[in-house]
Write a protein that holds these residues in place. Structure first.
Motif, mmCIF file in Angstrom:
data_model
loop_
_atom_site.group_PDB
_atom_site.id
_atom_site.type_symbol
_atom_site.label_atom_id
_atom_site.label_comp_id
_atom_site.label_asym_id
_atom_site.label_seq_id
_atom_site.Cartn_x
_atom_site.Cartn_y
_atom_site.Cartn_z
ATOM 1 N N THR A 4 0.839 -1.192 0.000
ATOM 2 C CA THR A 4 0.000 0.000 0.000
ATOM 3 C C THR A 4 0.874 1.242 0.000
ATOM 4 O O THR A 4 1.868 1.313 0.711
ATOM 5 C CB THR A 4 -0.931 0.014 1.233
ATOM 6 O OG1 THR A 4 -1.734 -1.146 1.187
ATOM 7 C CG2 THR A 4 -1.805 1.243 1.258
ATOM 8 N N LEU A 9 -3.064 10.112 -5.764
ATOM 9 C CA LEU A 9 -3.916 9.347 -6.667
ATOM 10 C C LEU A 9 -3.574 9.666 -8.106
ATOM 11 O O LEU A 9 -3.315 10.824 -8.449
ATOM 12 C CB LEU A 9 -5.380 9.723 -6.455
ATOM 13 C CG LEU A 9 -6.117 9.064 -5.329
ATOM 14 C CD1 LEU A 9 -7.537 9.621 -5.254
ATOM 15 C CD2 LEU A 9 -6.158 7.580 -5.473
ATOM 16 N N TRP A 14 -12.214 7.472 -10.842
ATOM 17 C CA TRP A 14 -12.256 6.427 -9.825
ATOM 18 C C TRP A 14 -13.724 6.208 -9.477
ATOM 19 O O TRP A 14 -14.466 7.173 -9.280
ATOM 20 C CB TRP A 14 -11.485 6.857 -8.581
ATOM 21 C CG TRP A 14 -10.004 7.000 -8.813
ATOM 22 C CD1 TRP A 14 -9.372 8.020 -9.462
ATOM 23 C CD2 TRP A 14 -8.995 6.094 -8.415
ATOM 24 N NE1 TRP A 14 -8.027 7.809 -9.481
ATOM 25 C CE2 TRP A 14 -7.756 6.621 -8.836
ATOM 26 C CE3 TRP A 14 -9.000 4.878 -7.728
ATOM 27 C CZ2 TRP A 14 -6.553 5.978 -8.607
ATOM 28 C CZ3 TRP A 14 -7.798 4.240 -7.483
ATOM 29 C CH2 TRP A 14 -6.589 4.788 -7.929
ATOM 30 N N THR A 130 -3.139 3.578 -1.823
ATOM 31 C CA THR A 130 -3.588 2.774 -2.957
ATOM 32 C C THR A 130 -2.905 1.416 -2.918
ATOM 33 O O THR A 130 -1.849 1.265 -2.301
ATOM 34 C CB THR A 130 -3.273 3.453 -4.309
ATOM 35 O OG1 THR A 130 -1.854 3.605 -4.412
ATOM 36 C CG2 THR A 130 -3.952 4.799 -4.441
ATOM 37 N N VAL A 138 -6.635 -1.412 -9.466
ATOM 38 C CA VAL A 138 -6.013 -0.443 -8.576
ATOM 39 C C VAL A 138 -7.111 0.150 -7.694
ATOM 40 O O VAL A 138 -8.126 0.648 -8.198
ATOM 41 C CB VAL A 138 -5.274 0.655 -9.359
ATOM 42 C CG1 VAL A 138 -4.663 1.674 -8.403
ATOM 43 C CG2 VAL A 138 -4.207 0.034 -10.247
ATOM 44 N N LYS A 139 -6.899 0.107 -6.381
ATOM 45 C CA LYS A 139 -7.881 0.584 -5.405
ATOM 46 C C LYS A 139 -7.277 1.715 -4.584
ATOM 47 O O LYS A 139 -6.065 1.777 -4.385
ATOM 48 C CB LYS A 139 -8.276 -0.550 -4.445
ATOM 49 C CG LYS A 139 -8.785 -1.806 -5.116
ATOM 50 C CD LYS A 139 -10.192 -1.653 -5.573
ATOM 51 C CE LYS A 139 -10.762 -2.972 -6.069
ATOM 52 N NZ LYS A 139 -12.200 -2.940 -6.184
ATOM 53 N N ALA A 140 -8.147 2.589 -4.093
ATOM 54 C CA ALA A 140 -7.730 3.679 -3.207
ATOM 55 C C ALA A 140 -8.677 3.698 -2.014
ATOM 56 O O ALA A 140 -9.859 3.360 -2.142
ATOM 57 C CB ALA A 140 -7.776 5.018 -3.930
ATOM 58 N N GLN A 179 -13.787 2.968 -0.509
ATOM 59 C CA GLN A 179 -12.815 2.330 -1.381
ATOM 60 C C GLN A 179 -13.260 2.619 -2.812
ATOM 61 O O GLN A 179 -14.433 2.474 -3.154
ATOM 62 C CB GLN A 179 -12.768 0.817 -1.149
ATOM 63 C CG GLN A 179 -11.654 0.151 -1.938
ATOM 64 C CD GLN A 179 -11.570 -1.325 -1.640
ATOM 65 O OE1 GLN A 179 -11.941 -2.136 -2.479
ATOM 66 N NE2 GLN A 179 -11.092 -1.674 -0.461
ATOM 67 N N THR A 181 -12.222 2.310 -7.120
ATOM 68 C CA THR A 181 -11.477 1.548 -8.112
ATOM 69 C C THR A 181 -11.159 2.451 -9.299
ATOM 70 O O THR A 181 -12.039 3.171 -9.793
ATOM 71 C CB THR A 181 -12.324 0.361 -8.617
ATOM 72 O OG1 THR A 181 -12.733 -0.417 -7.488
ATOM 73 C CG2 THR A 181 -11.540 -0.509 -9.573
ATOM 74 N N ARG A 182 -9.926 2.398 -9.747
ATOM 75 C CA ARG A 182 -9.533 3.206 -10.905
ATOM 76 C C ARG A 182 -10.195 2.644 -12.147
ATOM 77 O O ARG A 182 -10.104 1.453 -12.427
ATOM 78 C CB ARG A 182 -8.020 3.229 -11.062
ATOM 79 C CG ARG A 182 -7.586 4.173 -12.157
ATOM 80 C CD ARG A 182 -6.119 4.407 -12.124
ATOM 81 N NE ARG A 182 -5.782 5.373 -13.147
ATOM 82 C CZ ARG A 182 -4.585 5.549 -13.594
ATOM 83 N NH1 ARG A 182 -3.587 4.865 -13.093
ATOM 84 N NH2 ARG A 182 -4.332 6.445 -14.525
#
Length: 183
Positions: A4, A9, A14, A130, A138-140, A179, A181-182
């Motif tokens: 992580t 970002l 997203w 992320t 890819v998650k943030a 959360q 997602t890109r």
């Protein structure tokens, strides 16, 4: 060992992941206990611009997805005394500004609309970083909180108590765990 990262970002779109996001609230009941709950159906996007201040976010919440864990209370809150979901089926949030406060802290300012009334709110936001999930997405992650005066949104129903207090607190804490997602 986690990979992580708290690097900024990536620019672009997203999408908020409802399976891994919580839109919650906390409100006082009888002046001393707290009722917690949230909304189960919502969608939103975050558009990250090269200039962070030009970034935007939009969220739409289905009012009838209100859930406090008590069906009787939930029906009352969905009714005309509170959310009036028949006439106001959604709550919305649209950013009007983003300010970096240092480190992973941000203030996300936006227009929150509940029951047809729009008020500006500041979300104290922490960017959690992320990572890439096992499927290559890819998650943030973010956490955000704010406190609103429910009466400012037309949610004025209450009941007097013998002590002189009221049944439902005026202040509502909003707690978000997001959360995205890109795209």
């Amino acid at each position: 060992m986690s990979t992580t990262t708290t690097t900024p970002l990536a620019t672009g779109t997203w999408t908020i992941d409802p399976s891994h996001t919580t839109v919650g609230f906390v409100v006082r009941h009888l002046g001393f206990s707290k009722v917690r709950g949230g909304f189960n159906t919502f969608e939103g996007t975050i558009e990250v611009a090269e200039d962070l201040a030009a970034s935007t976010a939009q969220v739409t919440i289905q009012a009838d997805s209100f859930d406090s864990g008590d069906e009787g209370r939930d029906q009352h809150v969905r009714a005309a005394d509170f959310l009036d979901v028949d006439n106001h089926p959604t709550l919305t949030f649209v950013t009007t500004g983003i300010r970096h406060e240092g480190g992973s802290a941000y203030v996300v300012t936006g227009d929150l609309t509940i029951r047809g009334v729009t008020q500006q709110v500041d979300l104290a936001t922490e960017f959690l970083g992320t990572d890439t999930d096992p499927f290559g997405n890819v998650k943030a992650g973010f956490e955000a909180t704010t406190e609103i005066d429910r009466e400012a949104f037309g949610l004025t129903w209450n009941a007097a108590l013998e002590s002189g207090g009221v049944l439902v607190g005026k202040k509502v804490q909003i707690v978000l765990e997001v959360q995205a997602t890109r795209a």
